[in-house]
Design an enzyme around this catalytic site. Structure first.
Site, short mmCIF file in Angstrom:
data_model
loop_
_atom_site.label_atom_id
_atom_site.label_comp_id
_atom_site.label_asym_id
_atom_site.label_seq_id
_atom_site.Cartn_x
_atom_site.Cartn_y
_atom_site.Cartn_z
N CYS A 149 -102.93 14.45 70.76
CA CYS A 149 -102.85 13.73 72.22
C CYS A 149 -104.52 13.23 72.14
CB CYS A 149 -102.82 14.45 73.24
SG CYS A 149 -102.84 14.02 74.82
N LEU A 150 -104.69 11.86 72.93
CA LEU A 150 -106.09 11.37 72.90
C LEU A 150 -106.94 11.96 73.95
CD1 LEU A 150 -105.13 7.33 72.59
CD2 LEU A 150 -106.24 8.91 70.84
N GLY A 190 -99.44 6.19 71.60
CA GLY A 190 -99.10 6.17 72.87
C GLY A 190 -100.06 6.51 73.74
N HIS A 223 -93.36 12.59 74.80
CA HIS A 223 -94.95 13.11 75.07
C HIS A 223 -95.30 12.09 76.27
CE1 HIS A 223 -99.03 14.16 73.43
NE2 HIS A 223 -99.33 13.43 74.15
N GLU A 224 -95.02 10.84 76.36
CA GLU A 224 -95.67 10.21 77.26
C GLU A 224 -95.22 10.21 78.62
OE1 GLU A 224 -98.58 8.88 76.44
OE2 GLU A 224 -98.21 9.19 74.16
N GLN A 244 -104.10 9.24 81.73
CA GLN A 244 -105.12 9.67 80.65
C GLN A 244 -106.29 8.36 80.85
OE1 GLN A 244 -102.24 9.43 77.23
NE2 GLN A 244 -103.73 10.82 76.48
N HIS A 279 -96.62 13.24 80.35
CA HIS A 279 -98.16 12.93 80.93
C HIS A 279 -97.79 12.66 82.36
CE1 HIS A 279 -101.07 13.18 77.93
NE2 HIS A 279 -100.43 12.75 77.13
NI NI Z 1 -101.10 12.71 75.13
#
Ligand code: NI
Length: 155
Positions: A88-89, A45, A130-131, A50, A134
């Protein structure tokens, strides 16, 4: 490929704005770029903050599909939550356990502006939560326990 912001970057902590014009050239270009970036980075995701945009757009990987969600809103949550590991990226090599609702229902607009309602459980529900976090400036480390670094093998 788009550049992914990593922690600490103040953009990751800002609340994102609702997208008013789904058909704008910017949004239409961003969706495939974000999807490609997610896949190249082997993520499941990716949220617009991000990649430096505080707008309410996420892309997620689901089975063999990629789903872009514009203005996603979680409208229903299960009674029960469960713990599982997340990364997480924006936090390379960092993992931790996060408690999430087991099932959720989300509404969103697709890239053509059509409204959808999707119910998911388990991993899919987790990724969406999670997304969507963000978009509120909430990061998984805020909720995680047992945070640990896992450096990639170099051999
Ligand atoms: Ni993330």
């Amino acid at each position: 490929m788009l550049n992914i912001l990593t922690n600490p970057n103040p953009i990751l902590r800002q609340k994102s704005e609702t997208i008013k014009d789904v058909n704008s050239a910017e949004i239409q270009a961003l969706i495939p770029e974000m999807t490609e970036t997610m896949l190249e980075k082997d993520g499941v995701g990716l949220a617009a903050p991000q990649i430096g945009k505080n707008i309410r757009l996420i892309v997620i990987r689901y089975k063999d599909d990629n789903i872009a969600m514009i203005n996603p809103k979680i409208i229903n949550k299960s009674l029960f939550k469960e713990w599982d590991e997340e990364g997480c990226l924006s936090f390379p090599h960092l993992f931790g356990d996060v408690k999430r609702y087991k099932k959720i229902t989300v509404t969103y607009l697709d890239p053509s502006g059509k409204e959808h309602k999707l119910s998911g459980e388990g991993f899919l529900a987790r990724v969406i939560q999670h997304e969507v976090d963000h978009l509120e400036g909430i990061l998984f480390v805020d909720k995680a326990r047992n945070l640990h670094k896992l450096e990639p093998d170099n051999d």
